[in-house]
Design a protein around this motif. Structure first.
Motif, PDB file in Angstrom:
ATOM      1  N   GLY A  16       0.769  -1.168  -0.166  1.00  0.00           N
ATOM      2  CA  GLY A  16       0.239  -0.083  -0.143  1.00  0.00           C
ATOM      3  C   GLY A  16       0.970   1.109  -0.038  1.00  0.00           C
ATOM      4  O   GLY A  16       1.885   1.361   0.740  1.00  0.00           O
ATOM      5  N   ALA A  17       0.797   2.095  -0.993  1.00  0.00           N
ATOM      6  CA  ALA A  17       1.206   3.436  -1.067  1.00  0.00           C
ATOM      7  C   ALA A  17       0.581   4.457  -1.818  1.00  0.00           C
ATOM      8  O   ALA A  17      -0.255   3.871  -2.598  1.00  0.00           O
ATOM      9  CB  ALA A  17       2.679   3.159  -1.647  1.00  0.00           C
ATOM     10  N   ASN A  18       0.782   5.769  -1.632  1.00  0.00           N
ATOM     11  CA  ASN A  18       0.067   6.721  -2.538  1.00  0.00           C
ATOM     12  C   ASN A  18       0.881   7.017  -3.731  1.00  0.00           C
ATOM     13  O   ASN A  18       0.768   7.315  -4.596  1.00  0.00           O
ATOM     14  CB  ASN A  18      -0.346   7.801  -1.583  1.00  0.00           C
ATOM     15  CG  ASN A  18      -1.320   7.643  -0.433  1.00  0.00           C
ATOM     16  OD1 ASN A  18      -0.923   7.279   0.540  1.00  0.00           O
ATOM     17  ND2 ASN A  18      -2.457   7.877  -0.837  1.00  0.00           N
ATOM     18  N   VAL A  19       2.194   7.102  -3.442  1.00  0.00           N
ATOM     19  CA  VAL A  19       3.511   7.375  -4.379  1.00  0.00           C
ATOM     20  C   VAL A  19       4.447   6.664  -4.124  1.00  0.00           C
ATOM     21  O   VAL A  19       5.083   6.221  -2.970  1.00  0.00           O
ATOM     22  CB  VAL A  19       3.490   9.045  -4.366  1.00  0.00           C
ATOM     23  CG1 VAL A  19       3.974   9.526  -3.193  1.00  0.00           C
ATOM     24  CG2 VAL A  19       4.230   9.574  -5.434  1.00  0.00           C
ATOM     25  N   VAL A  20       5.069   6.444  -5.206  1.00  0.00           N
ATOM     26  CA  VAL A  20       6.513   5.601  -5.022  1.00  0.00           C
ATOM     27  C   VAL A  20       7.659   6.644  -5.899  1.00  0.00           C
ATOM     28  O   VAL A  20       7.586   7.177  -7.055  1.00  0.00           O
ATOM     29  CB  VAL A  20       6.639   4.505  -5.971  1.00  0.00           C
ATOM     30  CG1 VAL A  20       8.207   3.800  -6.007  1.00  0.00           C
ATOM     31  CG2 VAL A  20       5.497   3.285  -5.531  1.00  0.00           C
ATOM     32  N   VAL A  21       8.725   7.092  -5.051  1.00  0.00           N
ATOM     33  CA  VAL A  21       9.778   7.875  -5.487  1.00  0.00           C
ATOM     34  C   VAL A  21      10.925   7.012  -5.819  1.00  0.00           C
ATOM     35  O   VAL A  21      11.545   6.257  -4.825  1.00  0.00           O
ATOM     36  CB  VAL A  21      10.134   8.944  -4.517  1.00  0.00           C
ATOM     37  CG1 VAL A  21      11.078   9.935  -5.126  1.00  0.00           C
ATOM     38  CG2 VAL A  21       8.817   9.962  -4.342  1.00  0.00           C
ATOM     39  N   LEU A  22      11.503   7.044  -7.045  1.00  0.00           N
ATOM     40  CA  LEU A  22      12.668   5.870  -7.043  1.00  0.00           C
ATOM     41  C   LEU A  22      13.632   6.853  -7.936  1.00  0.00           C
ATOM     42  O   LEU A  22      13.328   7.477  -8.882  1.00  0.00           O
ATOM     43  CB  LEU A  22      11.888   4.954  -8.125  1.00  0.00           C
ATOM     44  CG  LEU A  22      12.778   3.866  -8.807  1.00  0.00           C
ATOM     45  CD1 LEU A  22      13.022   2.901  -7.365  1.00  0.00           C
ATOM     46  CD2 LEU A  22      12.055   3.000 -10.010  1.00  0.00           C
ATOM     47  N   GLU A  23      14.936   6.553  -7.540  1.00  0.00           N
ATOM     48  CA  GLU A  23      15.966   6.951  -8.239  1.00  0.00           C
ATOM     49  C   GLU A  23      16.623   5.853  -9.255  1.00  0.00           C
ATOM     50  O   GLU A  23      16.678   4.638  -8.827  1.00  0.00           O
ATOM     51  CB  GLU A  23      17.383   7.301  -7.269  1.00  0.00           C
ATOM     52  CG  GLU A  23      18.118   8.301  -7.842  1.00  0.00           C
ATOM     53  CD  GLU A  23      19.152   8.684  -6.831  1.00  0.00           C
ATOM     54  OE1 GLU A  23      20.344   9.202  -7.234  1.00  0.00           O
ATOM     55  OE2 GLU A  23      18.949   8.641  -5.690  1.00  0.00           O
ATOM     56  N   LEU A  24      16.752   6.173 -10.264  1.00  0.00           N
ATOM     57  CA  LEU A  24      16.946   5.275 -11.576  1.00  0.00           C
ATOM     58  C   LEU A  24      18.174   4.377 -11.253  1.00  0.00           C
ATOM     59  O   LEU A  24      19.252   5.056 -10.735  1.00  0.00           O
ATOM     60  CB  LEU A  24      17.043   6.172 -12.821  1.00  0.00           C
ATOM     61  CG  LEU A  24      16.861   5.391 -14.015  1.00  0.00           C
ATOM     62  CD1 LEU A  24      15.339   4.913 -13.949  1.00  0.00           C
ATOM     63  CD2 LEU A  24      17.030   6.164 -15.345  1.00  0.00           C
ATOM     64  N   ALA A  60      -1.630  -0.922  -7.200  1.00  0.00           N
ATOM     65  CA  ALA A  60      -1.577  -0.560  -5.505  1.00  0.00           C
ATOM     66  C   ALA A  60      -2.222   0.743  -5.789  1.00  0.00           C
ATOM     67  O   ALA A  60      -2.408   1.182  -4.639  1.00  0.00           O
ATOM     68  CB  ALA A  60      -0.423  -0.913  -4.961  1.00  0.00           C
ATOM     69  N   GLY A  61      -2.499   1.439  -6.841  1.00  0.00           N
ATOM     70  CA  GLY A  61      -2.971   2.916  -6.776  1.00  0.00           C
ATOM     71  C   GLY A  61      -2.119   4.089  -6.433  1.00  0.00           C
ATOM     72  O   GLY A  61      -2.424   4.933  -5.716  1.00  0.00           O
ATOM     73  N   ALA A  62      -0.717   3.454  -6.577  1.00  0.00           N
ATOM     74  CA  ALA A  62       0.195   4.562  -6.264  1.00  0.00           C
ATOM     75  C   ALA A  62       0.843   5.168  -7.669  1.00  0.00           C
ATOM     76  O   ALA A  62       0.753   4.468  -8.737  1.00  0.00           O
ATOM     77  CB  ALA A  62       1.224   4.038  -5.567  1.00  0.00           C
ATOM     78  N   ALA A  63       1.219   6.352  -7.672  1.00  0.00           N
ATOM     79  CA  ALA A  63       1.835   7.202  -8.597  1.00  0.00           C
ATOM     80  C   ALA A  63       3.372   6.865  -8.704  1.00  0.00           C
ATOM     81  O   ALA A  63       3.819   6.643  -7.541  1.00  0.00           O
ATOM     82  CB  ALA A  63       1.547   8.503  -8.558  1.00  0.00           C
ATOM     83  N   LEU A  64       4.049   7.029  -9.949  1.00  0.00           N
ATOM     84  CA  LEU A  64       5.502   6.850  -9.761  1.00  0.00           C
ATOM     85  C   LEU A  64       6.241   7.991 -10.103  1.00  0.00           C
ATOM     86  O   LEU A  64       5.889   8.589 -11.140  1.00  0.00           O
ATOM     87  CB  LEU A  64       5.747   5.419 -10.968  1.00  0.00           C
ATOM     88  CG  LEU A  64       7.076   5.499 -10.985  1.00  0.00           C
ATOM     89  CD1 LEU A  64       8.075   4.884  -9.755  1.00  0.00           C
ATOM     90  CD2 LEU A  64       7.355   4.332 -12.178  1.00  0.00           C
TER      91      LEU A  64
END
Lengths: 546, 128
Positions: A45-53, A69-73
């Motif tokens: 469960g998450a609202n947003v995923v912040v990923l460093e390449l 999961a309904g989260a933005a990337l």
């Protein structure tokens, strides 16, 4: 709200923590986990995923899992080239490091919107509302400079050259002090409209941009695309332009707000023509140009003030002033109770009393000017007043320092009966030495003169300091009277002041009555006397000839 | 005519509940918020005709909220009524500076609340 993060960059990590605390969100740090471990966390469960390449992570897969999961990337890229990957993987948003926490917040927000993810928590959307307020000016509908920057850059790149004009109406400050902030708001709105019309009229096709430095600011910036020929003599071009622009704006203000306010629309303009330079960031180039133009506007102002001082000296020597008499009406009988004398300069540039006194202060000629005006005000009307009518004269607390005024001689002032003359003392100028000031008032009182406290309720002093002066009249500030018919807080304040006045044997005068509803309201509240443009326009009273 | 919508803002839940139940019974559509931030956030969604605002609230006080509403191009015509504990002269001047339209002294008397709300809605209906 939950953010799943997988970042290495220290700045980004700090920014994320910042944003999370502003949004009241929790951050789940998965940078220590394997790529699968991260996906596990996303599924939880998450609202947003912040990923460093990073090479080991399959972006498309992360996106799929996140959206399931309904989260933005949001993908952070260090060199610009990596952004291509983020775009191909259809990330909701991407950014280039380093990034400020404010940009990060904006990216998160737009990613969530784009993925139709969760709603923003209330604190965040309240912030959003307040950020919006910082971008456009509520009173004039004009964009602020930061909002305009992108367009300005485009305009510059398209036309190759921009001229920066800085417009400073330096008496607007005085206008606001005398007539209240609502009035200046309205005048600024008119000014902005007039500037837009003027620019549309003048525009050569490439267009121009009008902006204000900050919300609620009173200065304007015009960025206009101009060709090379214009700039062979920018200063001469500016002079020609301002000769058309100033009357244009002034005329509009006069039409909508009257001559008195138009007289305060003195425009100073500065110009600069930033030289495009590929090594310099365009935004900074523009900001520097704006500062340069602002400085130029300011020195134009100083230059002109000096010439006005010379004008004033001539004005005083020639006695080139005339006096307007504004009727004060008894709210009960609707008859003229008296007149307030208001000074006007004869010369166009010194027309308004605010300007007259401002220049006099600059030239150290306040006493001389005051003496002239008092003499004229009395001479102009005293014989035309009926026995029960009074004359209201403005005095500045500084006038009491004038040795000639301090030893008053009614007959030398042309006054037979001092009890018919009321001196108005403004509440706006701080009186520093109360006991001494009272002593001076008592000298006048013993001769029979009356006193009024001017601009009461404008927020400069409480009831205590009004009581201290023991006035015969309390004149309510225009800011209390305008729109009083729909504002119950103002009604209540006026009622309080009327009760207070009656308890102290004083009469209350409502200033700045402009509409019949306002007159009806103050009458109902027990205000004794009223003045304002409402009584000039209607035929209730005839203006006495000076 | 559609029911008027009112937003009640107070950090004290009891005060909110009292105002809410009374105003709902009078036939108004009532929304609530327990702080200034929350109130501002709800403006878009609620589109209130009037906002009842407590002055003393932690973080963002009522004056500040009033100023934000009255400075906002889309909400400046919303009637703002303040709940104040003292209601003295300087308090009212502060209210005027923040752009408020009316005030109610705490503790609130319900008929007083009803009258104050109604006279402000009346102004709003007239100017609409």
């Amino acid at each position: 709200m939950k953010i799943v993060g997988r970042v290495r960059d220290e700045g980004l990590r700090r920014g994320l923590a910042d944003v999370a605390s502003r949004l009241g969100a929790a951050v789940v740090d998965t940078s220590g986990l394997s790529p699968d471990g991260m996906l596990e966390a996303v599924r939880a469960g998450a609202n947003v995923v912040v990923l460093e390449l990073e090479p080991d992570v399959d972006l498309s897969r992360v996106r799929q899992e996140a959206h399931a999961a309904g989260a933005a990337l949001v993908v952070a890229c260090s060199p610009e080239q990596e952004c291509g990957e983020a775009v191909t993987a259809q990330a909701d948003e991407w950014l280039i490091l380093p990034v400020s926490s404010y940009e990060l917040e904006a990216r998160l927000r737009s990613a969530m919107q784009r993925s139709a993810g969760g709603e923003l928590p209330p604190a965040a959307s309240a912030d959003l509302l307040r950020y919006q307020e910082l971008l456009f000016d509520a009173t004039t509908g004009t964009a602020t400079l930061p909002t305009t920057m992108e367009q300005a850059r485009e305009l510059l790149e398209r036309s190759g050259r921009l001229t920066v004009l800085y417009l400073h109406f330096f008496r607007f400050e005085r206008l606001e002090e005398s007539f209240g902030r609502e009035k200046l708001d309205a005048v600024l709105k008119t000014t902005a409209d007039a500037l837009r019309d003027f620019c549309a009229m003048e525009s050569t096709g490439s267009g121009s941009l009008i902006a204000i430095p900050f919300v609620f600011d009173e200065d304007f910036v015009i960025l206009t695309a101009t060709d090379r020929s214009t700039h062979s003599e920018p200063a001469a071009w500016l002079v020609k332009l301002s000769r058309r622009l100033e009357p244009f704006v002034r005329e509009r203000i006069e039409r909508e707000h009257g001559e008195q306010l138009a007289a305060l629309a003195t425009l100073y303009m500065g110009i600069s023509v930033p030289e495009p330079n590929p090594r310099v960031r365009t935004e900074r180039l523009l900001y520097r140009g704006i500062r340069e133009a602002a400085q130029a506007a300011r020195s134009a102002e100083h230059w002109e003030l000096a010439s006005r001082v010379a004008d004033l000296k001539r004005t005083i020597r020639d006695g080139a002033v005339f006096i307007e008499y504004h009727p004060i009406i008894d709210t009960h009988t609707e008859e003229v109770y008296g007149y307030e004398a208001l000074a006007r300069g004869v010369r166009q540039e010194l027309r308004s009393p605010e300007v007259l006194f401002e220049v006099a202060e600059e030239a150290n000629l306040v006493w001389e000017l005051s003496r002239l005006l008092r003499r004229r005000a009395v001479q102009g009307i005293i014989r035309d007043l009926s026995p029960d009518q009074r004359l209201f004269l403005n005095v500045d607390p500084h006038d009491f320092e004038d040795p000639l005024f301090r030893k008053p001689d009614p007959s030398a002032m042309g006054i037979d009966d001092p009890s018919r003359v009321v001196f108005e003392i403004t509440e706006r100028v701080a009186i520093t030495d109360y006991p001494r000031f009272k002593e001076q008032l008592d000298t006048f009182r013993s001769l029979g003169f009356r006193f009024a406290v001017d601009d009461a309720g404008s927020g400069y002093a409480g009831l205590g300091s009004i009581a201290n002066l023991a006035p015969d009249y309390i004149k309510l500030d225009i800011s209390l009277i305008s729109e009083i018919d729909t504002n119950f807080l103002k009604q209540n304040l006026v009622e309080t002041l009327v009760n207070f006045a009656e308890g102290h044997g004083a009469k209350v005068v409502a200033e700045g009555v402009e509409r019949s509803e306002e007159f009806e309201t103050v009458r109902k509240l027990g205000v004794h006397l009223a003045q304002g443009f409402y009584f000039h326009r209607s035929n209730r009273v005839r203006r006495s000839a000076a | 005519m559609a029911k008027a919508t009112i937003l009640v803002v107070d950090d004290d839940p009891d005060a909110v509940e009292i105002a809410e139940s009374y105003l709902s019974a009078q036939g108004y559509e009532v929304h609530t918020a327990y702080g200034g931030q929350e109130a501002l956030a709800k403006l878009e969604e609620v589109q209130p005709d009037a906002v009842l605002l407590d002055v003393m609230m932690p973080e963002m006080d009522g004056w500040e909220v009033s100023r934000a509403i009255k400075n906002h191009p889309r909400f400046r015509d919303v009637r703002v009524i303040m709940f104040t504990a003292r209601g003295d002269f300087t308090d009212k001047q502060e209210g005027l500076r923040s752009g408020a339209d009316d005030y109610i002294v705490k503790p609130v008397r319900l008929d007083d609340l009803g009258q104050t709300v109604e006279r402000n809605l009346e102004v709003r209906r007239r100017s609409a």
